[in-house]
Write an enzyme that holds these catalytic residues in place. Structure first.
Site, PDB file in Angstrom:
ATOM      1  N   ALA A  64       7.654   1.859  -0.823  1.00 49.58           N
ATOM      2  CA  ALA A  64       8.249   2.677   0.225  1.00 49.58           C
ATOM      3  C   ALA A  64       7.625   4.065   0.112  1.00 49.58           C
ATOM      4  O   ALA A  64       7.124   4.449  -0.947  1.00 49.58           O
ATOM      5  CB  ALA A  64       9.751   2.739   0.034  1.00 49.58           C
ATOM      6  N   GLY A 109       8.504  -1.334  -2.740  1.00 49.03           N
ATOM      7  CA  GLY A 109       8.748  -1.966  -1.443  1.00 49.03           C
ATOM      8  C   GLY A 109       7.633  -2.919  -1.030  1.00 49.03           C
ATOM      9  O   GLY A 109       7.868  -3.867  -0.269  1.00 49.03           O
ATOM     10  N   GLU A 112       8.440  -6.055  -2.723  1.00 48.40           N
ATOM     11  CA  GLU A 112       9.614  -6.598  -2.024  1.00 48.40           C
ATOM     12  C   GLU A 112       9.221  -7.227  -0.685  1.00 48.40           C
ATOM     13  O   GLU A 112       9.751  -8.264  -0.290  1.00 48.40           O
ATOM     14  CB  GLU A 112      10.652  -5.480  -1.834  1.00 48.40           C
ATOM     15  CG  GLU A 112      11.247  -5.035  -3.171  1.00 48.40           C
ATOM     16  CD  GLU A 112      12.075  -3.759  -3.074  1.00 48.40           C
ATOM     17  OE1 GLU A 112      11.538  -2.744  -2.565  1.00 48.40           O
ATOM     18  OE2 GLU A 112      13.240  -3.771  -3.488  1.00 48.40           O
ATOM     19  N   GLU A 132      10.295   1.379  -9.654  1.00 48.56           N
ATOM     20  CA  GLU A 132      11.262   2.379  -9.179  1.00 48.56           C
ATOM     21  C   GLU A 132      11.890   3.201 -10.302  1.00 48.56           C
ATOM     22  O   GLU A 132      12.152   4.401 -10.123  1.00 48.56           O
ATOM     23  CB  GLU A 132      12.368   1.705  -8.351  1.00 48.56           C
ATOM     24  CG  GLU A 132      11.930   1.260  -6.967  1.00 48.56           C
ATOM     25  CD  GLU A 132      11.263  -0.103  -6.920  1.00 48.56           C
ATOM     26  OE1 GLU A 132      10.978  -0.667  -7.998  1.00 48.56           O
ATOM     27  OE2 GLU A 132      11.031  -0.605  -5.815  1.00 48.56           O
TER      28      GLU A 132
HETATM   29  N1  CO8 Z   1       4.429   6.536  -0.948  1.00 49.34           N
HETATM   30  C1  CO8 Z   1       3.728   7.518  -0.328  1.00 49.34           C
HETATM   31  N2  CO8 Z   1       2.429   7.753  -0.579  1.00 49.34           N
HETATM   32  C2  CO8 Z   1       1.810   6.947  -1.474  1.00 49.34           C
HETATM   33  C3  CO8 Z   1       2.488   5.922  -2.150  1.00 49.34           C
HETATM   34  C4  CO8 Z   1       3.858   5.717  -1.847  1.00 49.34           C
HETATM   35  N3  CO8 Z   1       4.574   4.745  -2.390  1.00 49.34           N
HETATM   36  N4  CO8 Z   1       1.622   5.324  -2.987  1.00 49.34           N
HETATM   37  C5  CO8 Z   1       0.441   5.964  -2.847  1.00 49.34           C
HETATM   38  N5  CO8 Z   1       0.557   6.941  -1.935  1.00 49.34           N
HETATM   39  C6  CO8 Z   1      -0.489   7.861  -1.482  1.00 49.34           C
HETATM   40  C7  CO8 Z   1      -0.763   8.924  -2.516  1.00 49.34           C
HETATM   41  O1  CO8 Z   1       0.173   9.972  -2.441  1.00 49.34           O
HETATM   42  C8  CO8 Z   1      -2.166   9.346  -2.140  1.00 49.34           C
HETATM   43  O2  CO8 Z   1      -2.074  10.202  -1.037  1.00 49.34           O
HETATM   44  P1  CO8 Z   1      -3.060  11.522  -0.963  1.00 49.34           P
HETATM   45  O3  CO8 Z   1      -4.454  10.954  -0.935  1.00 49.34           O
HETATM   46  O4  CO8 Z   1      -2.638  12.172   0.314  1.00 49.34           O
HETATM   47  O5  CO8 Z   1      -2.782  12.300  -2.193  1.00 49.34           O
HETATM   48  C9  CO8 Z   1      -2.798   8.049  -1.656  1.00 49.34           C
HETATM   49  O6  CO8 Z   1      -1.719   7.178  -1.351  1.00 49.34           O
HETATM   50  C10 CO8 Z   1      -3.650   7.386  -2.713  1.00 49.34           C
HETATM   51  O7  CO8 Z   1      -2.872   7.232  -3.886  1.00 49.34           O
HETATM   52  P2  CO8 Z   1      -3.348   7.739  -5.315  1.00 49.34           P
HETATM   53  O8  CO8 Z   1      -4.254   8.915  -5.198  1.00 49.34           O
HETATM   54  O9  CO8 Z   1      -2.124   7.902  -6.176  1.00 49.34           O
HETATM   55  O10 CO8 Z   1      -4.207   6.476  -5.781  1.00 49.34           O
HETATM   56  P3  CO8 Z   1      -4.447   5.963  -7.273  1.00 49.34           P
HETATM   57  O11 CO8 Z   1      -5.463   4.897  -7.175  1.00 49.34           O
HETATM   58  O12 CO8 Z   1      -4.701   7.101  -8.198  1.00 49.34           O
HETATM   59  O13 CO8 Z   1      -3.044   5.300  -7.721  1.00 49.34           O
HETATM   60  C11 CO8 Z   1      -1.100   3.935  -7.438  1.00 49.34           C
HETATM   61  C12 CO8 Z   1      -2.567   4.175  -7.048  1.00 49.34           C
HETATM   62  C13 CO8 Z   1      -1.002   3.567  -8.923  1.00 49.34           C
HETATM   63  C14 CO8 Z   1      -0.583   2.788  -6.603  1.00 49.34           C
HETATM   64  C15 CO8 Z   1      -0.287   5.226  -7.190  1.00 49.34           C
HETATM   65  O14 CO8 Z   1      -0.565   5.670  -5.865  1.00 49.34           O
HETATM   66  C16 CO8 Z   1       1.195   5.034  -7.301  1.00 49.34           C
HETATM   67  O15 CO8 Z   1       1.727   4.960  -8.415  1.00 49.34           O
HETATM   68  N6  CO8 Z   1       1.898   4.964  -6.162  1.00 49.34           N
HETATM   69  C17 CO8 Z   1       3.343   4.859  -6.131  1.00 49.34           C
HETATM   70  C18 CO8 Z   1       3.791   3.486  -6.522  1.00 49.34           C
HETATM   71  C19 CO8 Z   1       5.285   3.409  -6.535  1.00 49.34           C
HETATM   72  O16 CO8 Z   1       5.946   4.023  -7.336  1.00 49.34           O
HETATM   73  N7  CO8 Z   1       5.861   2.599  -5.629  1.00 49.34           N
HETATM   74  C20 CO8 Z   1       7.279   2.441  -5.505  1.00 49.34           C
HETATM   75  C21 CO8 Z   1       7.858   3.396  -4.541  1.00 49.34           C
HETATM   76  S1  CO8 Z   1       9.636   3.353  -4.531  1.00 49.34           S
HETATM   77  C22 CO8 Z   1       9.990   2.020  -3.593  1.00 49.34           C
HETATM   78  O17 CO8 Z   1       9.146   1.349  -3.078  1.00 49.34           O
HETATM   79  C23 CO8 Z   1      11.435   1.715  -3.445  1.00 49.34           C
HETATM   80  C24 CO8 Z   1      11.687   0.750  -2.295  1.00 49.34           C
HETATM   81  C25 CO8 Z   1      13.095   0.783  -1.851  1.00 49.34           C
HETATM   82  C26 CO8 Z   1      13.435   2.025  -1.170  1.00 49.34           C
HETATM   83  C27 CO8 Z   1      14.851   2.153  -0.854  1.00 49.34           C
HETATM   84  C28 CO8 Z   1      15.123   3.259   0.092  1.00 49.34           C
HETATM   85  C29 CO8 Z   1      16.114   4.243  -0.246  1.00 49.34           C
END
Ligand code: CO8
Length: 258
Positions: A64, A109, A112, A132
């Site tokens: 998400a 997400g 999921e 998460e």
């Molecule tokens: N949300 C928003 N932006 C994201 C997300 C995300 N989940 N994941 C990556 N991005 C963006 C980054 O911010 C980055 O943007 P920018 O270039 O503008 O800085 C771009 O994508 C590329 O990402 P990275 O530079 O971080 O790329 P890396 O190769 O270094 O890393 C990863 C890749 C490991 C996947 C890293 O991006 C990461 O850890 N992402 C987050 C993963 C995460 O924690 N996901 C879970 C999110 S919480 C969730 O999904 C809960 C669902 C239920 C919600 C309930 C609602 C209330």
């Protein structure tokens, strides 16, 4: 539509591509709304299978959208979770079988979303996880429910409590994905599987999916009763007449989905 692309890919096979590549296809409100629109538009369109994938090689969906969630109040968080859960539930109940083709990250997400599909195919670079807890939250788009159903409660708890990533080979070993395609092939393999499903009797395929998905959680006798009713319903279809008479006439069946 800005965040989702829908196209037909072969006869009766739909392809949804999550198209926020720069944000690793993170699921924001707009993407969820567009996914919902596509599902609504395609609900009665006679699709025989639906494939979901992410644009680019880096991610199916990296979760998400954290930027959107960061400042949520509790009520906003509940509304966002409710919206995401509703869209994923609609996907799970989509009348035709659904297949996730996962390249790269399927986190939070994104994992999921994959688990709301009937079948999950992984590429060699696929990475699954529910990270998460690392963000101080818990899964909110069905992960606490569907992960245990896929991999068992103990493994699901271990994965969600540590937030650790699972690579394709482990995902296969624990039943989180069905297979691992060779490099670059996961979408082709998903479309091929979709085409194979699309060649079967479409009415039976839909009733079969209902027999499995709609009975999830029922006791055995209730599930068997539902199966009997759906089995009987097959005999009201032209596909059943065609399938059985084609077999007896030693010819290939031509199904119409009616
Ligand atoms: N949300 C928003 N932006 C994201 C997300 C995300 N989940 N994941 C990556 N991005 C963006 C980054 O911010 C980055 O943007 P920018 O270039 O503008 O800085 C771009 O994508 C590329 O990402 P990275 O530079 O971080 O790329 P890396 O190769 O270094 O890393 C990863 C890749 C490991 C996947 C890293 O991006 C990461 O850890 N992402 C987050 C993963 C995460 O924690 N996901 C879970 C999110 S919480 C969730 O999904 C809960 C669902 C239920 C919600 C309930 C609602 C209330």
């Amino acid at each position: 539509m800005d965040c989702i692309r829908f196209e037909l890919s072969g006869e009766g096979v739909g392809l949804i591509t999550l198209s926020r590549e720069k944000a690793l296809n993170a699921l924001n409100s707009q993407l969820l709304a567009e996914l919902d629109q596509v599902l609504t538009a395609q609900w009665d369109s006679g699709l025989r299978a639906l494939v979901l994938t992410g644009q680019g090689d880096r991610a199916f969906a990296a979760g998400a959208d954290i930027a959107e969630m960061a400042e949520f109040s509790a009520l906003q968080a509940e509304a966002f979770a409710a919206r995401g859960q509703a869209v994923l539930r609609r996907l799970e109940l989509f009348p035709a079988p659904t297949i996730a083709a996962v390249k790269g990250f399927a986190l939070g997400g994104g994992c999921e979303l994959a688990m709301a599909c009937d079948l999950v195919l992984a590429g060699p670079t696929a990475v699954f996880g529910q990270p998460e807890v690392k963000l101080g939250v818990i899964p909110g788009f069905g992960g606490t429910q569907r992960l245990a159903r896929r991999v068992g409660r103990q493994r699901a708890l271990e994965l969600m409590l540590t937030g650790r990533n699972v690579k394709a080979d482990e995902a296969l070993a624990i039943g989180l994905c069905l297979s691992i395609a060779s490099e670059g092939d996961v979408l082709a393999q998903a479309l091929d599987l979709a085409a194979r499903i699309a060649r079967q009797g479409p009415a039976a395929v839909r009733l079969l999916k209902r027999a499995v998905i709609e009975t999830d959680g029922l006791d055995l006798d209730s599930g068997l009763a539902a199966e009997r009713s759906l089995f009987a319903l097959c005999f009201s279809t032209a596909d059943q007449k065609e399938g059985m008479s084609a077999f007896l006439g030693k010819r290939a069946a031509t199904f119409t989905g009616r």
